[in-house]
Design a protein around this motif. Structure first.
Motif, short mmCIF file in Angstrom:
data_model
loop_
_atom_site.label_atom_id
_atom_site.label_comp_id
_atom_site.label_asym_id
_atom_site.label_seq_id
_atom_site.Cartn_x
_atom_site.Cartn_y
_atom_site.Cartn_z
N ASN A 59 -44.73 -58.23 -10.76
CA ASN A 59 -45.61 -57.09 -10.56
C ASN A 59 -45.78 -56.82 -9.06
N MET A 60 -46.69 -55.92 -8.70
CA MET A 60 -46.88 -55.56 -7.29
C MET A 60 -47.39 -56.72 -6.45
N MET A 61 -48.00 -57.72 -7.07
CA MET A 61 -48.51 -58.88 -6.34
C MET A 61 -47.43 -59.95 -6.14
N GLY A 62 -46.26 -59.75 -6.75
CA GLY A 62 -45.15 -60.70 -6.60
C GLY A 62 -45.10 -61.77 -7.67
N GLY A 63 -46.07 -61.76 -8.58
CA GLY A 63 -46.08 -62.73 -9.67
C GLY A 63 -45.57 -62.09 -10.96
N TYR A 64 -45.19 -62.94 -11.89
CA TYR A 64 -44.75 -62.43 -13.18
C TYR A 64 -45.96 -62.00 -14.00
N GLY A 65 -45.87 -60.84 -14.62
CA GLY A 65 -47.01 -60.26 -15.32
C GLY A 65 -47.14 -60.64 -16.78
N GLY A 66 -46.17 -61.35 -17.33
CA GLY A 66 -46.20 -61.72 -18.74
C GLY A 66 -45.26 -60.85 -19.55
#
Length: 86
Positions: free
Chosen positions: A36-43
């Motif tokens: 996602n925009m934060m660089g983490g996986y969103g699920g």
């Protein structure tokens, strides 16, 4: 396609759970997880791709109906029902 709807399509991890042939179309059901925009996986998010079945001598239309939606969306209940029971 699915990649067009993702923030970081190069990070996408796909699962393909079901492929159903019905009424001249192939419906592919699965999930996609991407950054996602934060660089983490969103699920994992469910997706459905509806593709015309290839018929000899017939050129299918360009593109395919591909969407990522929650299975609770009333407009898509029949498609997701097919996915669960395919």
């Amino acid at each position: 396609g699915i990649a067009d709807q993702l923030i970081d399509p190069y990070s996408a991890h796909y699962t393909f759970d079901t492929a159903i042939e019905k009424d001249g179309f192939i419906t592919v059901c699965g999930t996609v997880n991407s950054k996602n925009m934060m660089g983490g996986y969103g699920g994992k998010q469910p997706f459905v791709a509806v593709l015309p079945k290839k018929t000899p001598g017939v050129v299918p239309p360009q593109g395919a109906a591909v969407f990522i939606k929650e299975p609770g969306d009333p407009d898509d209940m029949n498609v997701f029902r097919d996915c669960k029971h395919g």
